[in-house]
Design a protein around this motif. Structure first.
Motif, short mmCIF file in Angstrom:
data_model
loop_
_atom_site.label_atom_id
_atom_site.label_comp_id
_atom_site.label_asym_id
_atom_site.label_seq_id
_atom_site.Cartn_x
_atom_site.Cartn_y
_atom_site.Cartn_z
N GLU A 157 63.96 27.14 -3.46
CA GLU A 157 63.72 27.00 -2.02
C GLU A 157 64.83 27.65 -1.21
N SER A 158 64.45 28.05 -0.01
CA SER A 158 65.43 28.55 0.95
C SER A 158 65.06 28.00 2.31
N ASP A 181 65.73 28.59 6.49
CA ASP A 181 66.25 29.38 7.61
C ASP A 181 66.35 28.45 8.80
N ALA A 198 62.59 26.85 8.95
CA ALA A 198 61.49 27.27 8.08
C ALA A 198 61.94 27.11 6.64
N LEU A 199 61.21 26.29 5.89
CA LEU A 199 61.48 26.07 4.47
C LEU A 199 60.55 26.96 3.67
N ARG A 200 61.12 27.70 2.74
CA ARG A 200 60.34 28.60 1.88
C ARG A 200 60.48 28.18 0.43
N ARG A 201 59.37 28.27 -0.27
CA ARG A 201 59.37 28.17 -1.74
C ARG A 201 58.92 29.54 -2.22
N ARG A 214 58.37 33.03 -1.60
CA ARG A 214 58.18 33.77 -0.34
C ARG A 214 57.27 33.05 0.65
N ARG A 215 56.74 31.91 0.24
CA ARG A 215 55.77 31.19 1.05
C ARG A 215 56.45 30.14 1.92
N VAL A 216 56.13 30.11 3.22
CA VAL A 216 56.65 29.08 4.12
C VAL A 216 55.84 27.81 3.88
N VAL A 217 56.53 26.72 3.51
CA VAL A 217 55.84 25.47 3.21
C VAL A 217 56.07 24.41 4.28
N SER A 221 57.77 24.15 8.55
CA SER A 221 58.52 24.77 9.64
C SER A 221 58.33 23.92 10.89
#
Length: 165
Positions: free
Chosen positions: A69-70, A72, A110-113, A115-118, A120
Motif C-alpha cells: 500500500e501507499s 498520498d 488517497a490510499l493505493r494498493r 496501482r488501484r485507489v481503494v 480516498s
C-alpha cells in the motif's frame, strides 16, 4: 563463485519486503491557520513544522499500512494546538495550550494498493478531548498533540496490516 554468492545475498537484502510509502505535500503552507511562530525567533518555523508533520505521517503510515500500500496526503491546513501569546518575558512569546484550543489538521488522502485507489477523501484530524488523551510528559519529539490526533485518525481509517484478513 564467492562473488556470485555475495551478489545474490546483496540482491536479497535490497529486495526485502516492500514497505508502505507515504507521500506528503502541502498546499499554500504560508496561508495555514497556525503552523509557525509568528512572533519571534524562539519558536517553531514553518519549515520545522512541515518537516515534523511529514515525519509523523510517514511514521504512522509505515506502522498502519500494508507492504503493498501507499498513501498520498495533501495537507490543506494546519492549526497547531494552543495559541501564541506574545510577551511574557520571552523573546518570542509563549504558546498557550488549553482544552478549548485543539489541534486541527485538514488534508486530502488517497490510499493505493498496487496501482488501484481503494480509499480516498478529505478529512480533518482533531479531537476536542485532546488534553485527556495525549500526555506530553511521556512524548518524544515535538507536536505531540498533533501526533496524537493523527495517530487516532490512522487507527480509525487503517486498522493495520495485522488487522486485515
Amino acid at each position: 563463485m564467492r562473488r556470485l554468492a555475495l551478489a545474490a545475498l546483496a540482491g536479497l537484502a535490497l529486495a526485502g519486503p516492500a514497505v508502505a510509502e507515504v507521500g506528503v505535500r502541502y498546499v499554500a503552507p504560508e496561508r495555514f491557520t497556525d503552523a509557525e511562530d509568528r512572533w519571534g525567533a524562539s519558536g517553531r518555523s514553518l519549515r520545522t513544522t512541515l518537516a515534523e508533520m511529514t515525519r509523523i505521517f510517514q511514521e504512522l503510515g509505515s506502522r498502519r499500512l500494508g507492504p503493498d500500500e501507499s498513501l498520498d496526503v495533501t495537507v490543506l491546513d494546519i492549526d497547531l494546538a494552543g495559541y501564541e501569546r506574545p510577551g511574557f518575558g520571552t523573546p518570542g512569546g509563549l504558546r498557550v495550550v488549553q482544552d478549548s484550543t485543539p489541534p486541527r489538521i485538514r488534508f486530502a488522502y488517497a490510499l493505493r494498493r498496487g496501482r488501484r485507489v481503494v480509499a480516498s477523501g478529505e478529512d480533518t484530524a482533531t479531537d476536542i478531548n485532546f488534553m485527556l488523551t495525549a500526555n506530553p510528559r511521556f512524548a518524544t519529539g515535538g507536536l505531540y498533540y498533533e501526533r496524537a490526533v493523527l495517530r487516532d485518525w490512522f487507527a480509525r481509517r487503517f486498522p493495520g496490516p495485522a488487522g486485515r484478513g
